[in-house]
Scaffold this motif. Sequence first.
Motif, mmCIF file in Angstrom:
data_model
loop_
_atom_site.group_PDB
_atom_site.id
_atom_site.type_symbol
_atom_site.label_atom_id
_atom_site.label_comp_id
_atom_site.label_asym_id
_atom_site.label_seq_id
_atom_site.Cartn_x
_atom_site.Cartn_y
_atom_site.Cartn_z
ATOM 1 N N ARG A 34 0.823 -1.201 0.000
ATOM 2 C CA ARG A 34 0.000 0.000 0.000
ATOM 3 C C ARG A 34 0.863 1.258 0.000
ATOM 4 O O ARG A 34 1.973 1.269 0.518
ATOM 5 C CB ARG A 34 -0.941 -0.001 1.209
ATOM 6 C CG ARG A 34 -0.217 -0.007 2.545
ATOM 7 C CD ARG A 34 -1.182 -0.313 3.707
ATOM 8 N NE ARG A 34 -2.258 0.649 3.799
ATOM 9 C CZ ARG A 34 -2.183 1.782 4.492
ATOM 10 N NH1 ARG A 34 -1.071 2.105 5.154
ATOM 11 N NH2 ARG A 34 -3.206 2.588 4.554
ATOM 12 N N VAL A 174 -3.446 4.572 -1.638
ATOM 13 C CA VAL A 174 -3.896 5.037 -0.329
ATOM 14 C C VAL A 174 -3.984 6.555 -0.317
ATOM 15 O O VAL A 174 -3.063 7.245 -0.769
ATOM 16 C CB VAL A 174 -2.932 4.572 0.785
ATOM 17 C CG1 VAL A 174 -3.409 5.084 2.133
ATOM 18 C CG2 VAL A 174 -2.847 3.051 0.804
ATOM 19 N N SER A 176 -6.378 9.925 1.996
ATOM 20 C CA SER A 176 -7.308 10.190 3.093
ATOM 21 C C SER A 176 -8.755 9.939 2.681
ATOM 22 O O SER A 176 -9.598 9.581 3.501
ATOM 23 C CB SER A 176 -7.153 11.644 3.567
ATOM 24 O OG SER A 176 -7.366 12.544 2.483
ATOM 25 N N PRO A 179 -9.415 5.124 2.002
ATOM 26 C CA PRO A 179 -8.717 4.199 2.901
ATOM 27 C C PRO A 179 -8.833 2.765 2.389
ATOM 28 O O PRO A 179 -9.724 2.433 1.612
ATOM 29 C CB PRO A 179 -9.442 4.382 4.233
ATOM 30 C CG PRO A 179 -10.813 4.860 3.857
ATOM 31 C CD PRO A 179 -10.636 5.686 2.612
ATOM 32 N N ASP A 180 -7.917 1.912 2.850
ATOM 33 C CA ASP A 180 -7.931 0.518 2.394
ATOM 34 C C ASP A 180 -7.983 -0.451 3.580
ATOM 35 O O ASP A 180 -7.418 -1.535 3.522
ATOM 36 C CB ASP A 180 -6.702 0.231 1.522
ATOM 37 C CG ASP A 180 -5.394 0.420 2.268
ATOM 38 O OD1 ASP A 180 -5.417 0.902 3.421
ATOM 39 O OD2 ASP A 180 -4.341 0.087 1.701
ATOM 40 N N ASP A 181 -8.670 -0.046 4.646
ATOM 41 C CA ASP A 181 -8.734 -0.885 5.848
ATOM 42 C C ASP A 181 -9.291 -2.277 5.562
ATOM 43 O O ASP A 181 -8.835 -3.272 6.129
ATOM 44 C CB ASP A 181 -9.609 -0.208 6.919
ATOM 45 C CG ASP A 181 -9.032 1.115 7.381
ATOM 46 O OD1 ASP A 181 -8.185 1.661 6.660
ATOM 47 O OD2 ASP A 181 -9.433 1.591 8.451
#
Length: 488
Positions: A34, A174, A176, A179-181
């Motif tokens: 990421r 990535v 703000s 997101p890639d949670d």
Amino acid sequence: MKEKQLPLRISTGVAGLDEILSGGLIPNRSYLVRGGPGTGKTTLGLHFLEAGMRKDEKGLIISFNLGEKELRELMKGFNPDLQNFSVLDLSPNSRFFSEVESYEIFAPSEVERGPITKTIIERIEAEKPKRIAIDSISQLRYLASTSAQFHKQIRSFLYFLIEKGTTVLFTSEVSSTNPDDDMQFISDGIISLSNSPEGLRTLSPLKYLGSGFLSGLHNLKLSAVGMEVFPRLVPQNHARPFTLEALSSGVPALDEMLCGGLERGTITLISGPSGTGKTTLGMNFMKEAARRGERSVIFSFEEDPELIFHRADSINIPARVMVEKGTLSIQRIEPLQYTPGEFAYMVRKEVEEKNARIIMIDSTAGYRVSLQGEDPVSHLHAVCKYLQNMGVATILINEKEHLTGSFRITELGISYMADNIIFLDYIERYKGSIIELKKAVGILKKRMSGFDSSLHELEIGPNGIRISETLRNLKFIIAGLPSWQEPE
């Protein structure tokens, strides 16, 4: 009790990253890379495929960003001979814009449906790759109707690839706002790449199921030939046995002042104003090391090697011959060209691959201003402690900025890490109505033995260094105005 066996590892294609990951990646798993734009995600994916090709493993890159031509041009920079990787080019092209085509992502119920799914499955079934790089999986997010649908589809997709016996490296953009949670949760490992506004690139592993790794920020460099990663130096992770023996300077009077010389595995600070002979003094230990067949290295932050050679020629130190024989290396460190991690990696290579036994850093002030990044003292501390653990004699050259004023060993605040401190200074010699400027040498600290605490006159000439008997009638040394009044 049987010793626990570590899982089999495969290389990422980047030696420094393999070290950080305890040997590489555990196969048949999925790993998320990421980072923002330009941080090196695609480059790492290509290195991953290159490492497989070197072992005759089939590799496939599924690209939603760059076209096949661009990817192959990138790979040519790494290794022009390795072009036998396969590209599934799913990137938009001019036809997409002119014909207003649209993509279809996986159907909600099954991973095998949809045009893209069919294309990917057919390619994998036909080629049976062992390594797959997906760049970037973030593009698929924009084609899913909901976040829940995207999460389910990507999870099913990765499971499908793993079941086919592949190791998957997939990238994520990535920001703000994106997101890639969700992708972090479904991956077996996470590697985060970043690039500061000042241009300092770093890599940080955040997750690695079933394995340890070297945490923290690690410097990296991108160039036309690919990615280099420089593992953060942790001194306690490195050590080798050595004999704590004294190393001669080749100058009997100096060895006598040091009670035999400087010990292996110690850190020596040589401090003094410009022109007092600090580098020359340090090079005498290297000259003697060369006679024993040992290798020494000077990392010069201020002078070009040719200037060092010229000065060495004038004082009977055969530096050119030593370099030719491999017992000396002089490496010029250009200002702001290296990060602290990259410099530490250079030092490690000299010690671990070329068995350097004496390392000189010339100078500490040059180190402070030349390397990118913050807190030079902590980085220098790590390098010195590493060298100490490896049994290398370390010599730090410290430039005293002011000729007069209160007595200070160093303006950088590093004297605490030194086992030995040798200081040089100018003294005023009064002989009747004549005033001469002379040089003096003294030992302020020696941790491993006693030492001669008196000051001696130092002379440097065509025959090298000469140290006289103890200087008497000196005063105002600590006040920073050393003077020598000979008795009338």
